[in-house]
Design an enzyme around this catalytic site. Structure first.
Site, PDB file in Angstrom:
ATOM      1  N   GLU A 133       0.869  -1.184   0.000  1.00 33.46           N
ATOM      2  CA  GLU A 133       0.000   0.000   0.000  1.00 33.46           C
ATOM      3  C   GLU A 133       0.903   1.230   0.000  1.00 33.46           C
ATOM      4  O   GLU A 133       2.123   1.114   0.191  1.00 33.46           O
ATOM      5  CB  GLU A 133      -0.878   0.009   1.264  1.00 33.46           C
ATOM      6  CG  GLU A 133      -1.787  -1.201   1.340  1.00 33.46           C
ATOM      7  CD  GLU A 133      -2.682  -1.224   2.579  1.00 33.46           C
ATOM      8  OE1 GLU A 133      -2.635  -0.247   3.375  1.00 33.46           O
ATOM      9  OE2 GLU A 133      -3.417  -2.205   2.730  1.00 33.46           O
ATOM     10  N   TRP A 162       0.838  -0.614  -6.522  1.00 31.54           N
ATOM     11  CA  TRP A 162       1.924  -1.355  -7.180  1.00 31.54           C
ATOM     12  C   TRP A 162       1.545  -2.788  -7.532  1.00 31.54           C
ATOM     13  O   TRP A 162       2.410  -3.669  -7.488  1.00 31.54           O
ATOM     14  CB  TRP A 162       3.169  -1.465  -6.287  1.00 31.54           C
ATOM     15  CG  TRP A 162       3.696  -0.230  -5.674  1.00 31.54           C
ATOM     16  CD1 TRP A 162       3.806   0.030  -4.347  1.00 31.54           C
ATOM     17  CD2 TRP A 162       4.238   0.918  -6.356  1.00 31.54           C
ATOM     18  NE1 TRP A 162       4.361   1.269  -4.140  1.00 31.54           N
ATOM     19  CE2 TRP A 162       4.640   1.825  -5.367  1.00 31.54           C
ATOM     20  CE3 TRP A 162       4.424   1.239  -7.704  1.00 31.54           C
ATOM     21  CZ2 TRP A 162       5.216   3.047  -5.674  1.00 31.54           C
ATOM     22  CZ3 TRP A 162       4.984   2.461  -8.007  1.00 31.54           C
ATOM     23  CH2 TRP A 162       5.373   3.339  -6.996  1.00 31.54           C
ATOM     24  N   ILE A 163       0.304  -3.058  -7.871  1.00 34.61           N
ATOM     25  CA  ILE A 163      -0.077  -4.453  -8.015  1.00 34.61           C
ATOM     26  C   ILE A 163       0.133  -4.972  -9.444  1.00 34.61           C
ATOM     27  O   ILE A 163      -0.557  -4.588 -10.386  1.00 34.61           O
ATOM     28  CB  ILE A 163      -1.529  -4.672  -7.511  1.00 34.61           C
ATOM     29  CG1 ILE A 163      -1.661  -4.115  -6.071  1.00 34.61           C
ATOM     30  CG2 ILE A 163      -1.911  -6.148  -7.572  1.00 34.61           C
ATOM     31  CD1 ILE A 163      -0.595  -4.588  -5.072  1.00 34.61           C
ATOM     32  N   TYR A 184       0.343  -7.412  13.146  1.00 33.18           N
ATOM     33  CA  TYR A 184       0.439  -8.402  12.054  1.00 33.18           C
ATOM     34  C   TYR A 184      -0.533  -9.574  12.259  1.00 33.18           C
ATOM     35  O   TYR A 184      -0.917 -10.256  11.313  1.00 33.18           O
ATOM     36  CB  TYR A 184       1.887  -8.876  11.876  1.00 33.18           C
ATOM     37  CG  TYR A 184       2.409  -9.803  12.955  1.00 33.18           C
ATOM     38  CD1 TYR A 184       2.273 -11.178  12.835  1.00 33.18           C
ATOM     39  CD2 TYR A 184       3.037  -9.301  14.095  1.00 33.18           C
ATOM     40  CE1 TYR A 184       2.741 -12.037  13.814  1.00 33.18           C
ATOM     41  CE2 TYR A 184       3.504 -10.146  15.091  1.00 33.18           C
ATOM     42  CZ  TYR A 184       3.353 -11.511  14.944  1.00 33.18           C
ATOM     43  OH  TYR A 184       3.800 -12.343  15.919  1.00 33.18           O
ATOM     44  N   TYR A 238      -0.390 -13.040   7.532  1.00 36.38           N
ATOM     45  CA  TYR A 238       1.035 -12.664   7.566  1.00 36.38           C
ATOM     46  C   TYR A 238       1.921 -13.872   7.231  1.00 36.38           C
ATOM     47  O   TYR A 238       2.930 -13.747   6.553  1.00 36.38           O
ATOM     48  CB  TYR A 238       1.427 -12.082   8.942  1.00 36.38           C
ATOM     49  CG  TYR A 238       1.490 -13.106  10.050  1.00 36.38           C
ATOM     50  CD1 TYR A 238       0.341 -13.461  10.748  1.00 36.38           C
ATOM     51  CD2 TYR A 238       2.682 -13.735  10.386  1.00 36.38           C
ATOM     52  CE1 TYR A 238       0.381 -14.408  11.754  1.00 36.38           C
ATOM     53  CE2 TYR A 238       2.731 -14.694  11.389  1.00 36.38           C
ATOM     54  CZ  TYR A 238       1.581 -15.031  12.064  1.00 36.38           C
ATOM     55  OH  TYR A 238       1.629 -15.984  13.038  1.00 36.38           O
ATOM     56  N   ARG A 249      10.841 -14.935  -4.119  1.00 35.00           N
ATOM     57  CA  ARG A 249      12.165 -14.328  -4.290  1.00 35.00           C
ATOM     58  C   ARG A 249      13.070 -15.146  -5.195  1.00 35.00           C
ATOM     59  O   ARG A 249      13.902 -14.598  -5.916  1.00 35.00           O
ATOM     60  CB  ARG A 249      12.843 -14.248  -2.931  1.00 35.00           C
ATOM     61  CG  ARG A 249      12.748 -12.871  -2.425  1.00 35.00           C
ATOM     62  CD  ARG A 249      13.037 -12.734  -0.979  1.00 35.00           C
ATOM     63  NE  ARG A 249      12.038 -11.819  -0.499  1.00 35.00           N
ATOM     64  CZ  ARG A 249      11.471 -11.856   0.671  1.00 35.00           C
ATOM     65  NH1 ARG A 249      11.819 -12.781   1.538  1.00 35.00           N
ATOM     66  NH2 ARG A 249      10.574 -10.981   0.991  1.00 35.00           N
ATOM     67  N   GLN A 285      41.211  -8.424 -26.999  1.00 30.24           N
ATOM     68  CA  GLN A 285      41.227  -8.994 -25.647  1.00 30.24           C
ATOM     69  C   GLN A 285      40.363  -8.173 -24.679  1.00 30.24           C
ATOM     70  O   GLN A 285      39.741  -8.722 -23.760  1.00 30.24           O
ATOM     71  CB  GLN A 285      42.659  -9.072 -25.133  1.00 30.24           C
ATOM     72  CG  GLN A 285      42.800 -10.016 -23.967  1.00 30.24           C
ATOM     73  CD  GLN A 285      44.233 -10.132 -23.501  1.00 30.24           C
ATOM     74  OE1 GLN A 285      44.889  -9.132 -23.252  1.00 30.24           O
ATOM     75  NE2 GLN A 285      44.712 -11.344 -23.390  1.00 30.24           N
ATOM     76  N   LEU A 344      28.139  -3.312 -27.216  1.00 28.13           N
ATOM     77  CA  LEU A 344      27.475  -2.925 -28.473  1.00 28.13           C
ATOM     78  C   LEU A 344      27.830  -1.498 -28.902  1.00 28.13           C
ATOM     79  O   LEU A 344      27.529  -1.106 -30.033  1.00 28.13           O
ATOM     80  CB  LEU A 344      25.953  -3.059 -28.336  1.00 28.13           C
ATOM     81  CG  LEU A 344      25.373  -4.415 -28.771  1.00 28.13           C
ATOM     82  CD1 LEU A 344      25.696  -5.514 -27.766  1.00 28.13           C
ATOM     83  CD2 LEU A 344      23.852  -4.322 -28.929  1.00 28.13           C
ATOM     84  N   GLU A 369       9.332  -7.495  -4.308  1.00 27.57           N
ATOM     85  CA  GLU A 369       9.428  -8.698  -3.447  1.00 27.57           C
ATOM     86  C   GLU A 369      10.545  -8.551  -2.407  1.00 27.57           C
ATOM     87  O   GLU A 369      11.276  -9.495  -2.121  1.00 27.57           O
ATOM     88  CB  GLU A 369       9.566  -9.964  -4.303  1.00 27.57           C
ATOM     89  CG  GLU A 369       8.306 -10.173  -5.135  1.00 27.57           C
ATOM     90  CD  GLU A 369       8.073 -11.587  -5.585  1.00 27.57           C
ATOM     91  OE1 GLU A 369       8.535 -12.522  -4.906  1.00 27.57           O
ATOM     92  OE2 GLU A 369       7.393 -11.749  -6.610  1.00 27.57           O
TER      93      GLU A 369
END
Ligand SMILES: Cc1cc2nc3c(=O)[nH]c(=O)nc-3n(C[C@H](O)[C@H](O)[C@H](O)COP(=O)(O)OP(=O)(O)OC[C@H]3O[C@@H](n4cnc5c(N)ncnc54)[C@H](O)[C@@H]3O)c2cc1C
Length: 391
Positions: A133, A162-163, A184, A238, A249, A285, A344, A369
């Site tokens: 949130e 942020w979903i 919690y 929780y 993760r 090299q 590149l 995460e």
């Protein structure tokens, strides 16, 4: 009889190898041609999502009785890695679906919930995992979305931010508190359907990277959610959040590993084509050393990610290894993508080649995460507990 020697981490079983090949083919043949346009538009193509369902990529570990592939967590990791090598946005769609949503329902859902939700998730419904949130990111359990008991349901009010997958999702695993005073211990997991009254998907973020993966706000305004949609026990959300994210993760580690491998592959290919001073640049090299160091980074990340995933599948503890592999692979992704741009040269800095996008996409690995600092905290806590003998 002597124990069989443990297999090398990177040795794939025949099933794993076949699966890897089919995901790689999809990524290269179907995703790659659209990756740049999807990034620019900030939208993932619907027909590619449908193909991902068809290939079984949205229900890898879902048992066959619920319409899934009955595969392993390691296979989910392989899929996330292969997709990320081409498009990290596709990769995170599959990551959230498998390692967070499906995983939570498989582990904590009751029989009725599994029968109801898993076949949809495996077949045609994108899903989201809604914990964060505006006021609770790293401190996730400070969330304030409220669930008030009302007869056979809870009424949910609050906002999620942020979903991932929210623009496309039909099902949302959403965390709210039944009593903020419990801290919690009030957090509870709810299954929300997109068309529930009082629920809507809000603003979509305009992002630096993984732009084709949607990231949106969710708004709940006195949304009635049947008690039958509580996943696991009231007040035990929780635990669901902690344990799913521990596994998730490893998925982000795999996403970052795949991204780094993709960037290295582009650098290798280009270095064999581009000529300067009458030679391909791969003959210098200075470039060879760059490529060699990039390959070392990728291999180290691969070993860490595969080890964490194989520990998981063996039923062994993997908490520290998961935090370490996400922490490390996200550094590797940024470093290797950055070096690939340099190999590149000027074209690497343009949108005509895919490494510029991979470089932007890499940044998220250190954030979602659990930020890198949160991984450091987890690793340090485990280390200190081991050293002091506490469990
Ligand atoms: C593209 C994207 C997709 C996302 N997808 C999802 C999703 O699907 N579901 C979901 O629930 N969430 C999602 N998130 C949210 C994500 O998990 C959070 O952004 C993340 O956990 C960090 O929270 P925050 O942004 O509030 O940062 P904050 O917690 O405010 O952190 C800001 C900084 O402070 C540091 N910090 C905070 N606390 C400490 C501490 N105790 N010690 C040291 N440093 C600290 C952090 O490491 C960070 O560097 C997503 C985010 C993004 C950007």
């Amino acid at each position: 009889m002597a124990d069989a020697a443990p297999s090398p981490l990177t040795q794939l079983s025949e099933e794993e190898s076949l699966f890897q090949t089919s995901v790689r083919r999809f990524a290269r043949e179907r995703l790659a041609p659209h990756a740049r346009a999807m990034d620019e538009a900030g939208v993932f193509r619907t027909e590619l999502l449908a193909e991902m369902f068809e290939l079984g990529l949205m229900g890898i570990e879902v048992p066959e009785e619920y319409g899934g592939q009955g595969g392993s967590f390691f296979q989910s990791i392989l899929a996330i890695q292969e997709l990320a090598a081409v498009d990290p946005s596709a990769s995170v769609i599959v990551d959230v679906q498998n390692t967070l949503f499906n995983n939570a329902i498989l582990r904590w859902g009751d029989d009725a919930q599994k029968r109801r939700w898993l076949p949809r998730a495996a077949k045609d419904t994108v899903t989201s995992y809604a914990l964060s949130e505006a006021g609770s990111g790293s401190d996730a359990f400070a969330l304030s979305t409220r669930a008030v008991e009302a007869g056979d349901s809870y009424r949910l009010t609050g906002r999620k931010l942020w979903i991932t997958n929210a623009a496309e999702a039909g099902l949302f695993l959403l965390f709210a508190t039944v009593n903020p005073e419990l801290g919690y211990k009030g957090i509870t997991a709810f299954l929300i359907e997109r068309d529930m009254p009082g629920f809507r998907v809000g603003k979509k973020e305009d992002k630096l990277g993984i732009r084709a993966s949607s990231t949106c706000e969710l708004i709940l305004d006195d949304c009635p959610v049947p008690k039958a949609n509580v996943v696991g026990e009231v007040g035990k959300g929780y635990k669901i959040a902690i344990e799913t994210l521990n596994e998730g993760r490893i998925g982000i580690g795999a996403q970052m590993l795949g991204l780094a491998q993709g960037a290295l592959d582009h650098a290798l290919e280009y270095s064999k084509q581009r000529k300067q001073f009458g030679k391909t640049i791969s003959e210098f090299q200075g470039i060879q050393f760059e490529l060699a160091e990039m390959a070392v980074d990728v291999e180290a990340a691969r070993l860490m990610v595969y080890n964490a995933a194989r520990l998981h599948d063996a039923g062994l503890p993997f908490l520290t290894e998961a935090a370490m592999c996400k922490f490390y692979a996200s550094q590797v992704a940024e470093r290797v993508a950055s070096r690939a741009i340099e190999v590149l040269g000027g074209v690497g800095f343009t949108k005509d080649y895919p490494v510029e996008k991979l470089y932007r996409d890499a940044k998220i690995g250190r954030i979602y995460e659990g930020t890198s600092n949160m991984q450091r905290l987890t690793i340090a806590k485990q280390l200190l507990q081991e050293r002091t003998g506490k469990t």
